[in-house]
Design a protein around this motif. Sequence first.
Motif, PDB file in Angstrom:
ATOM      1  N   ILE A  95      27.499 -16.995  32.158  1.00 35.30           N
ATOM      2  CA  ILE A  95      26.899 -18.050  32.982  1.00 35.30           C
ATOM      3  C   ILE A  95      25.751 -18.717  32.236  1.00 35.30           C
ATOM      4  O   ILE A  95      25.616 -19.947  32.235  1.00 35.30           O
ATOM      5  CB  ILE A  95      26.408 -17.475  34.322  1.00 35.30           C
ATOM      6  CG1 ILE A  95      27.599 -17.101  35.208  1.00 35.30           C
ATOM      7  CG2 ILE A  95      25.521 -18.490  35.054  1.00 35.30           C
ATOM      8  CD1 ILE A  95      27.213 -16.477  36.536  1.00 35.30           C
ATOM      9  N   CYS A  96      24.934 -17.907  31.559  1.00 34.98           N
ATOM     10  CA  CYS A  96      23.794 -18.469  30.818  1.00 34.98           C
ATOM     11  C   CYS A  96      24.267 -19.325  29.648  1.00 34.98           C
ATOM     12  O   CYS A  96      23.657 -20.355  29.337  1.00 34.98           O
ATOM     13  CB  CYS A  96      22.892 -17.344  30.312  1.00 34.98           C
ATOM     14  SG  CYS A  96      21.998 -16.472  31.627  1.00 34.98           S
ATOM     15  N   THR A  97      25.353 -18.920  29.005  1.00 30.59           N
ATOM     16  CA  THR A  97      25.890 -19.736  27.918  1.00 30.59           C
ATOM     17  C   THR A  97      26.479 -21.032  28.452  1.00 30.59           C
ATOM     18  O   THR A  97      26.305 -22.101  27.858  1.00 30.59           O
ATOM     19  CB  THR A  97      26.967 -18.948  27.149  1.00 30.59           C
ATOM     20  OG1 THR A  97      26.371 -17.764  26.590  1.00 30.59           O
ATOM     21  CG2 THR A  97      27.557 -19.785  26.021  1.00 30.59           C
ATOM     22  N   SER A  98      27.169 -20.951  29.596  1.00 29.35           N
ATOM     23  CA  SER A  98      27.697 -22.168  30.226  1.00 29.35           C
ATOM     24  C   SER A  98      26.564 -23.115  30.590  1.00 29.35           C
ATOM     25  O   SER A  98      26.677 -24.333  30.433  1.00 29.35           O
ATOM     26  CB  SER A  98      28.495 -21.803  31.482  1.00 29.35           C
ATOM     27  OG  SER A  98      29.589 -20.965  31.171  1.00 29.35           O
ATOM     28  N   SER A 153      32.326 -33.222  23.587  1.00 30.36           N
ATOM     29  CA  SER A 153      32.802 -32.595  22.352  1.00 30.36           C
ATOM     30  C   SER A 153      31.650 -32.006  21.547  1.00 30.36           C
ATOM     31  O   SER A 153      31.736 -30.879  21.040  1.00 30.36           O
ATOM     32  CB  SER A 153      33.557 -33.615  21.499  1.00 30.36           C
ATOM     33  OG  SER A 153      34.665 -34.152  22.198  1.00 30.36           O
ATOM     34  N   ALA A 154      30.548 -32.760  21.439  1.00 33.72           N
ATOM     35  CA  ALA A 154      29.398 -32.297  20.669  1.00 33.72           C
ATOM     36  C   ALA A 154      28.738 -31.083  21.305  1.00 33.72           C
ATOM     37  O   ALA A 154      28.092 -30.282  20.611  1.00 33.72           O
ATOM     38  CB  ALA A 154      28.376 -33.423  20.526  1.00 33.72           C
ATOM     39  N   SER A 155      28.896 -30.940  22.623  1.00 36.53           N
ATOM     40  CA  SER A 155      28.312 -29.792  23.327  1.00 36.53           C
ATOM     41  C   SER A 155      29.198 -28.560  23.209  1.00 36.53           C
ATOM     42  O   SER A 155      28.742 -27.477  22.840  1.00 36.53           O
ATOM     43  CB  SER A 155      28.098 -30.134  24.800  1.00 36.53           C
ATOM     44  OG  SER A 155      27.309 -31.285  24.953  1.00 36.53           O
ATOM     45  N   PHE A 156      30.459 -28.725  23.506  1.00 37.43           N
ATOM     46  CA  PHE A 156      31.367 -27.583  23.580  1.00 37.43           C
ATOM     47  C   PHE A 156      31.957 -27.200  22.226  1.00 37.43           C
ATOM     48  O   PHE A 156      32.709 -26.225  22.142  1.00 37.43           O
ATOM     49  CB  PHE A 156      32.479 -27.868  24.590  1.00 37.43           C
ATOM     50  CG  PHE A 156      32.007 -27.811  26.009  1.00 37.43           C
ATOM     51  CD1 PHE A 156      32.082 -26.639  26.745  1.00 37.43           C
ATOM     52  CD2 PHE A 156      31.445 -28.921  26.620  1.00 37.43           C
ATOM     53  CE1 PHE A 156      31.634 -26.566  28.045  1.00 37.43           C
ATOM     54  CE2 PHE A 156      30.987 -28.869  27.929  1.00 37.43           C
ATOM     55  CZ  PHE A 156      31.079 -27.683  28.647  1.00 37.43           C
TER      56      PHE A 156
END
Length: 323
Positions: A95-98, A153-156
Motif C-alpha cells: 500500500i505504501c509503495t502504491s 508511464s514515468a511513475s509506474f
Amino acid sequence: MENSTWRENRNLTQEMNRWKLHQTQSGQAVIVFLSLQGVLIICANSLVFLLFATTKHLRTKTNYCLVSLAASDFLAGLVSLPLVLLCSIVSSNPICTSMDLCHRFQSFSTILHLLVATSERYFKIKRPFKYNILVTKRRVVALLMAVWIFSLSASFVQLTWILSDNEQLTQKFDFGYSVFSLLSLALLPFIIIACIDGHIFYYIHKEKKFRRALTQGTLFEKQDREKRRRNDRKALIIYAVMTITFVIGWFPYFIISLLNDIKPEYPIPFAAGIILLSLKFSTALINPLLYTFFKTDFRKALQDLLERGNGSDGSNAVITTSV
C-alpha cells in the motif's frame, strides 16, 4: 529476505507508517485534517467539472487544459490521500509503495499540465494569427492524453526494477530515478514555465507602451484591447501562482526522496513531515480554487450557476471574454 521494493523509509510520506497516527490523539487529529482536505479537494475539482459540463462558453482550448488538470487533482483527493492514511494505519508495504507511485504520478501530471497550459497561452498571445491554425481542440486533447500517458508511464516504470530481488541494483536505479525526476520532470519544466511567463509579461508590457503611442482606433477598440491585455495578464498571474504552489508543495518531496535514496535512515520530524505532506496536497485544492474564483470565465459561470440555483433565469447575463 523481504523484497527491497517494499522497504520502509522510501520517502517523506512513508515515514507515516512508523508514526502510527491512529494510536495517538495528535495523530488522530492529523487523520481528521487530511480526511477533510481530501473531501475539499474532491468537492473543489468536482465544481470545476460541473461548471465545464453545464456552461458551453467554458469549453475553450485553454480550459480543456485546466479541466484535465482538475481530473488529476481530483484523483489526489480520491486515491492518493486515502492511500496515505491507509499506509499510516495498516503499515502495508504494498500500500505504501502504491501511495508513492500515485504521488509520483500526481507531481508529474501537475507540472506537465501547467507547462501545456502556459505554452497554449504563449501561442495565443505571441502568435494570435497562427493560433487557431496551429492550436486546435483536437491537438490540445491529443497533447493532454500524451501528458496522462507519459505521467503514468514515468511513475509506474519503477515497477520494472523494484520487483527485482537484487537490492543493490534496486537502490542504484532508485537513486538515478530520483535524480532524473527532480532535474528533468520538476526543475526543467519549472524553468521553462518561468521563462515563458517572463517573456509574455515583457511582451504585454512592451505592447502596452506601443499601443499608447498610437492614436488610431475607436474608443471601443482601445477598450477591447485593454480588456484583452488585462485578461491575459490575469491568466498568467494565475498560472504563475499555481506554478509557485507546485514548487512549494512538491520540490521538498523530490529532494527528500533523493536524500532517502542516499541515506535511507534520514530522519524526518513528525511536525515537519505533516506540514510538508499537507503542502503537497494543498496544490490539488488551490489549483481549482484559483481558476474558479479568479479566472473571469469560470467566475462568471459560477455566478450564473448560483443565480439559476436561486431561481433566476439568467436572462440578463452577459458572457465575458474568457481568460
